[in-house]
Design a protein around this motif. Sequence first.
Motif, PDB file in Angstrom:
ATOM      1  N   SER A  72       1.151  -0.997   0.256  1.00  0.00           N
ATOM      2  CA  SER A  72       0.370   0.317   0.021  1.00  0.00           C
ATOM      3  C   SER A  72       0.608   1.296  -0.035  1.00  0.00           C
ATOM      4  CB  SER A  72      -1.183  -0.078   1.390  1.00  0.00           C
ATOM      5  OG  SER A  72       0.174   0.144   2.629  1.00  0.00           O
ATOM      6  N   SER A  74       1.865   5.506  -1.694  1.00  0.00           N
ATOM      7  CA  SER A  74       2.438   5.565  -2.931  1.00  0.00           C
ATOM      8  C   SER A  74       3.197   6.799  -2.524  1.00  0.00           C
ATOM      9  CB  SER A  74       1.927   5.709  -4.267  1.00  0.00           C
ATOM     10  OG  SER A  74       0.860   6.935  -4.150  1.00  0.00           O
ATOM     11  N   THR A  75       4.822   7.210  -2.526  1.00  0.00           N
ATOM     12  CA  THR A  75       4.861   8.712  -3.061  1.00  0.00           C
ATOM     13  C   THR A  75       5.670   9.305  -4.438  1.00  0.00           C
ATOM     14  OG1 THR A  75       7.216   8.005  -2.973  1.00  0.00           O
ATOM     15  CG2 THR A  75       6.644   7.846  -0.827  1.00  0.00           C
ATOM     16  N   TRP A  76       5.259  10.790  -4.013  1.00  0.00           N
ATOM     17  CA  TRP A  76       5.797  11.826  -5.547  1.00  0.00           C
ATOM     18  C   TRP A  76       7.529  11.801  -5.183  1.00  0.00           C
ATOM     19  CZ3 TRP A  76       2.864  12.208  -9.778  1.00  0.00           C
ATOM     20  CH2 TRP A  76       3.287  13.030 -10.768  1.00  0.00           C
ATOM     21  N   GLN A  82       5.027   9.048 -10.025  1.00  0.00           N
ATOM     22  CA  GLN A  82       3.893   8.240  -8.789  1.00  0.00           C
ATOM     23  C   GLN A  82       4.793   7.465  -8.325  1.00  0.00           C
ATOM     24  OE1 GLN A  82       0.180   8.976  -8.268  1.00  0.00           O
ATOM     25  NE2 GLN A  82       0.125   7.482  -6.570  1.00  0.00           N
ATOM     26  N   ALA A  83       5.513   7.226  -7.378  1.00  0.00           N
ATOM     27  CA  ALA A  83       6.056   5.759  -7.484  1.00  0.00           C
ATOM     28  C   ALA A  83       5.415   4.529  -6.727  1.00  0.00           C
ATOM     29  CB  ALA A  83       7.101   5.403  -6.575  1.00  0.00           C
ATOM     30  N   ALA A  84       5.009   3.733  -7.092  1.00  0.00           N
ATOM     31  CA  ALA A  84       4.375   2.552  -6.263  1.00  0.00           C
ATOM     32  C   ALA A  84       5.412   1.389  -4.917  1.00  0.00           C
ATOM     33  CB  ALA A  84       3.480   1.455  -7.256  1.00  0.00           C
ATOM     34  N   TYR A  85       5.336   0.806  -4.177  1.00  0.00           N
ATOM     35  CA  TYR A  85       5.871  -0.153  -3.263  1.00  0.00           C
ATOM     36  C   TYR A  85       5.415  -2.296  -3.517  1.00  0.00           C
ATOM     37  CZ  TYR A  85       7.844   4.814  -1.844  1.00  0.00           C
ATOM     38  OH  TYR A  85       8.429   5.085  -2.367  1.00  0.00           O
ATOM     39  N   ARG A  97       7.674  -2.940   1.966  1.00  0.00           N
ATOM     40  CA  ARG A  97       7.726  -1.719   1.510  1.00  0.00           C
ATOM     41  C   ARG A  97       9.574  -1.322   1.461  1.00  0.00           C
ATOM     42  NH1 ARG A  97       3.954   2.385   0.822  1.00  0.00           N
ATOM     43  NH2 ARG A  97       5.970   3.964   1.438  1.00  0.00           N
ATOM     44  N   TRP A 100      10.535  -0.615  -4.944  1.00  0.00           N
ATOM     45  CA  TRP A 100       8.757   0.407  -5.763  1.00  0.00           C
ATOM     46  C   TRP A 100       9.485   0.173  -7.019  1.00  0.00           C
ATOM     47  CZ3 TRP A 100      14.143   1.705  -3.186  1.00  0.00           C
ATOM     48  CH2 TRP A 100      14.895   2.388  -4.229  1.00  0.00           C
ATOM     49  N   TYR A 102       7.878   2.639 -10.230  1.00  0.00           N
ATOM     50  CA  TYR A 102       7.504   3.799 -11.710  1.00  0.00           C
ATOM     51  C   TYR A 102       6.363   3.287 -12.112  1.00  0.00           C
ATOM     52  CZ  TYR A 102      10.024   7.219  -8.534  1.00  0.00           C
ATOM     53  OH  TYR A 102      10.121   7.698  -7.354  1.00  0.00           O
TER      54      TYR A 102
END
Length: 162
Positions: A72, A74-76, A82-85, A97, A100, A102
């Motif tokens: 769950s 994300s970061t920017w 936007q990154a997903a983990y 986590r 990651w 993109y």
Amino acid sequence: MEQEHSHRTVESVWDYPRPPRVEPTSEHVQVFLGGQLVADTTAAVRVLETSHPPVYYIPLEDFAPDSLIPASGSTWCEFKGQAAYFDVIGGDVRADRAAWTYPDPVPGYGPLASRAAVYPGRMDRCTVDGEEVQAQEGDFYGGWITGRVTGPFKGAPGTGGW
């Protein structure tokens, strides 16, 4: 400021660009967790950014089956989007986590969509051409320090404003 180190050029991270550059590498990259080899490739890309050791992004297909589990949040990134983990699983170990990607990066960073990076400090070990990697300091950046690069590196206490 390039120097020779074991027959390869040593790079200063202060010569890296901003915004970061994506560069293919044929170096042999391996990631170990829980006593298992969870990633093995010669098709990584390096993301090179001023003041940071390179971040290695490994093709998703070069991770062991079931070693990357979507996580769950994300970061920017101001440059990449936007990154997903992922949680990374190796043997009986689950590193939450710890990787990651993109999935839909901004133009210029397309090669990252089919690759994932790992925090080397959260793995048993990571190697580049057989050399064990040191993790970049701090709990946010995922740089890989090898004899190929010199700092000082962003990430240590007091370097947040660099």
